[in-house]
Design a protein around this motif. Sequence first.
Motif, PDB file in Angstrom:
ATOM      1  N   TYR A  10      27.676  38.236 -14.588  1.00  0.00           N
ATOM      2  CA  TYR A  10      26.394  37.533 -14.453  1.00  0.00           C
ATOM      3  C   TYR A  10      25.861  37.659 -13.023  1.00  0.00           C
ATOM      4  O   TYR A  10      24.662  37.543 -12.802  1.00  0.00           O
ATOM      5  CB  TYR A  10      26.586  36.047 -14.790  1.00  0.00           C
ATOM      6  N   TRP A  11      26.759  37.830 -12.060  1.00  0.00           N
ATOM      7  CA  TRP A  11      26.349  37.855 -10.651  1.00  0.00           C
ATOM      8  C   TRP A  11      26.387  39.238 -10.033  1.00  0.00           C
ATOM      9  O   TRP A  11      25.617  39.535  -9.140  1.00  0.00           O
ATOM     10  CB  TRP A  11      27.236  36.898  -9.834  1.00  0.00           C
ATOM     11  N   PHE A  12      27.310  40.103 -10.453  1.00  0.00           N
ATOM     12  CA  PHE A  12      27.419  41.366  -9.710  1.00  0.00           C
ATOM     13  C   PHE A  12      26.525  42.461 -10.274  1.00  0.00           C
ATOM     14  O   PHE A  12      26.403  43.515  -9.662  1.00  0.00           O
ATOM     15  CB  PHE A  12      28.883  41.811  -9.547  1.00  0.00           C
ATOM     16  N   ALA A  27      20.585  27.366 -10.874  1.00  0.00           N
ATOM     17  CA  ALA A  27      20.408  27.521 -12.321  1.00  0.00           C
ATOM     18  C   ALA A  27      21.349  28.593 -12.861  1.00  0.00           C
ATOM     19  O   ALA A  27      22.015  28.393 -13.889  1.00  0.00           O
ATOM     20  CB  ALA A  27      18.955  27.861 -12.643  1.00  0.00           C
ATOM     21  N   LEU A  28      21.431  29.730 -12.178  1.00  0.00           N
ATOM     22  CA  LEU A  28      22.297  30.803 -12.676  1.00  0.00           C
ATOM     23  C   LEU A  28      23.771  30.411 -12.569  1.00  0.00           C
ATOM     24  O   LEU A  28      24.589  30.781 -13.419  1.00  0.00           O
ATOM     25  CB  LEU A  28      22.028  32.107 -11.915  1.00  0.00           C
ATOM     26  N   GLU A  77      17.579  25.542 -16.023  1.00  0.00           N
ATOM     27  CA  GLU A  77      16.256  25.740 -15.429  1.00  0.00           C
ATOM     28  C   GLU A  77      15.511  24.405 -15.308  1.00  0.00           C
ATOM     29  O   GLU A  77      14.836  24.148 -14.317  1.00  0.00           O
ATOM     30  CB  GLU A  77      15.449  26.711 -16.296  1.00  0.00           C
ATOM     31  N   ARG A  78      15.668  23.550 -16.329  1.00  0.00           N
ATOM     32  CA  ARG A  78      14.971  22.262 -16.277  1.00  0.00           C
ATOM     33  C   ARG A  78      15.484  21.385 -15.141  1.00  0.00           C
ATOM     34  O   ARG A  78      14.714  20.663 -14.502  1.00  0.00           O
ATOM     35  CB  ARG A  78      15.139  21.521 -17.607  1.00  0.00           C
ATOM     36  N   LEU A  79      16.795  21.417 -14.902  1.00  0.00           N
ATOM     37  CA  LEU A  79      17.372  20.510 -13.904  1.00  0.00           C
ATOM     38  C   LEU A  79      17.330  21.056 -12.483  1.00  0.00           C
ATOM     39  O   LEU A  79      17.374  20.290 -11.521  1.00  0.00           O
ATOM     40  CB  LEU A  79      18.832  20.191 -14.252  1.00  0.00           C
TER      41      LEU A  79
END
Lengths: 240, 240, 240, 240
Positions: D162-164, D39-40, D29-31
């Motif tokens: 994490y994505w689906f 980020a994800l 998140e910071r970068l």
Amino acid sequence: MTFSRRIVSEALGTAMLLAVVVGSGIMAERLAGGNVAIALLANTIATGAGLVALILTFGTISGAHFNPVVTLSEAWQRNVAAREAVPYIVAQVAGAFAGVAAAHAMFGEPAFFASMHARGGAAQWWSEFIATFGLVGVIIGCSRSRPSITPFAVAAYITSAYWFTASTSFANPAVTLARAATDTFAGIRPADAPAFILAQLFGGTAATLLFTWLYPAPPANATVGGTVAPSAFTNQSASD
Amino acid sequence: MTFSRRIVSEALGTAMLLAVVVGSGIMAERLAGGNVAIALLANTIATGAGLVALILTFGTISGAHFNPVVTLSEAWQRNVAAREAVPYIVAQVAGAFAGVAAAHAMFGEPAFFASMHARGGAAQWWSEFIATFGLVGVIIGCSRSRPSITPFAVAAYITSAYWFTASTSFANPAVTLARAATDTFAGIRPADAPAFILAQLFGGTAATLLFTWLYPAPPANATVGGTVAPSAFTNQSASD
Amino acid sequence: MTFSRRIVSEALGTAMLLAVVVGSGIMAERLAGGNVAIALLANTIATGAGLVALILTFGTISGAHFNPVVTLSEAWQRNVAAREAVPYIVAQVAGAFAGVAAAHAMFGEPAFFASMHARGGAAQWWSEFIATFGLVGVIIGCSRSRPSITPFAVAAYITSAYWFTASTSFANPAVTLARAATDTFAGIRPADAPAFILAQLFGGTAATLLFTWLYPAPPANATVGGTVAPSAFTNQSASD
Amino acid sequence: MTFSRRIVSEALGTAMLLAVVVGSGIMAERLAGGNVAIALLANTIATGAGLVALILTFGTISGAHFNPVVTLSEAWQRNVAAREAVPYIVAQVAGAFAGVAAAHAMFGEPAFFASMHARGGAAQWWSEFIATFGLVGVIIGCSRSRPSITPFAVAAYITSAYWFTASTSFANPAVTLARAATDTFAGIRPADAPAFILAQLFGGTAATLLFTWLYPAPPANATVGGTVAPSAFTNQSASD
């Protein structure tokens, strides 16, 4: 494996590792147009993939330590002879600097130039303690239970640690010293290197104490890259 | 495996490799909207993943060289017969051009059109030397110690080398020639190809000399895709 | 494995595959803010990783075809009985639609809604021919030489094919039909589906002809997910 | 393996898992400068890679559950003794909180601070049901057919999930509780945690019922990280 082959293996493998880390950092920073997340993502994928290739290539020769903390931990566990630890570490450090110079030559930079990237403070040192603790823990855990899979576990761990530690996980004194000699994406200010190395030594010590208790019965001569003992050579190819 | 099957395997495998490299380069450049880091990241992931699938698929037929430098190195080590090196290389080059044409047809481009992408100078040539040195080193190191894992090590190495070399790691004369025939993301100006190929030959020579010294005792007939000898066929599936 | 278990395995596995493909496509499009390259990269990683998990999970039950073209090719090679091909395909198509509905429910979309994403023309059809040719080639090549590695090769191939084909590689009639029922990132206009399926059937036919010639000696009952024969069950776990 | 070693393994492994998930979320998140997709993506790659390293490291000690739902499912299948389920779960929850604190210390955050990230509603709960159903299904399916590959299948599944899933797949009550104590990228509002945990328990129950029917014949003592039985220890390294 003869001693000379093992020393060349550690030096060459560490050189290639540093070429990967520093070279991909330069490429990533040049292409990413200021987006540090994308640059670190590319640097991470290049490092993780390069590391698994290098450990698989050099593991059966020298154990593919590429890291003084790993060599000290292995010597403590008597997986390498104590008298071989110093030449291993010398080879790693020399190789690391050679790899930085090789990467710089690929990207038209001077052979060495000191980093101005400040990396210090308690949070960074704690990060290096955790990063090295985890690395040595993964190596001991895997090499004592399923050694042929260790190269994948180590590379996966470093891939993860680039992101979950605030320091992007140096976790390696030879790497830390050599990265002080590059003022690019992967660099660290020379003045900040000693504290990083100290934190790494503490992390490696803690992991060696804890994980040798967790895994009490080591198979003979298992180490990072699978096995180093000549007699295990054939078994290795048979069980992969 | 009969000779005709092995030649078809090298031609078809190299064709699919070029379709992967060139096709994913076109797709990546079209979608990335000018962000070269994201384009190269997609190109890298597609190439690394495609390469492991192709080596696993064709390795037990022909060794899955897909690369004249690898074939020459294997012939030098007597893993393939010297008289087979020329037909292997002809098949690789012909397949490479066919793969470029297949990719162009998928993306509505002409069959061939010369690249205008300049890639030259000492830093680029040094990059190709290093890239090919590492590739041949990984192949020799893994195929002489744990051959069933070689496809993964090779694909991981190329994934890394796309980023850590300034040239994005061609490391393959057949690929270099065919990529001169595409003016897309992956292209190289025809005038720049000969120097790349020369650097690749030097890199492959250096690696063959060094890594055959590092690993003195080869198992019979081990090569890129695991093993080529028919007698090893059953062992391969049993030990994977 | 009983017939009922195998049919449930094909239906459930295909459902989970479609949930992965469609769900990750929705998530990627929502988060990527219009950058299609980043959206496709996320969709690719989710699909490749999901596919390897699903093939490993269901492979030893039903072979983990999840794809009518694969089932037809396996029936042609007599790895599955001809009378079982139709129920396999029915289970795959039913599962695929269930998976789309499951993904839609996770993202607050209606169960089904027709796609308006046009995907047609010779370049797209050629892409689907190539995509399916490669998929079936990888399956035959790996399952006839080192079957325990096939799940990784198939997932790696699809990861690559999302990028190197202009159509993002549907390569599966059940997937094509079900993706016509989602107007999200992964959708295809229903009117465009039949030509895609035809191209896939041609690609699968060409690959089956060529690769059964390349690999003449199949081990008994090898298929996508390793092996289906009950007698091979124990061998599988022993050789992984 | 002694009971104390197994409990330390579950606590330490879960701590390192949470350090990975929360730490990489903060870094990403910071970068990423507001681009949630990037980020994800970084959070996903760090989690998937970290998970495979941790399961390989701790699997042969305690089974590497790191998850109360997995422990309950294993106890139901009698792969772990019922009386050990409660200490396993206590160790996991305690470890999870310790890992969050360790990550916070690396990034200069307070040890714990409640999340304000709202995650609720039927679509989210359905996502957690599916996510946990799939996770437990992958574990049962792989550990009953090819246990040495389970660590890779589990990590690949989570990478995909994490994505689906719309909830980014918590799929773990210990993780859910600990992520309520971090107001960073990976957080969940404490008030939203109970419904997530309930959905996870339902998903795990459904998967255990269905997949123990699909795979009727379990090998003795197989579990997430390969095997837990001391007698299987040597076999594990031989068959990897």
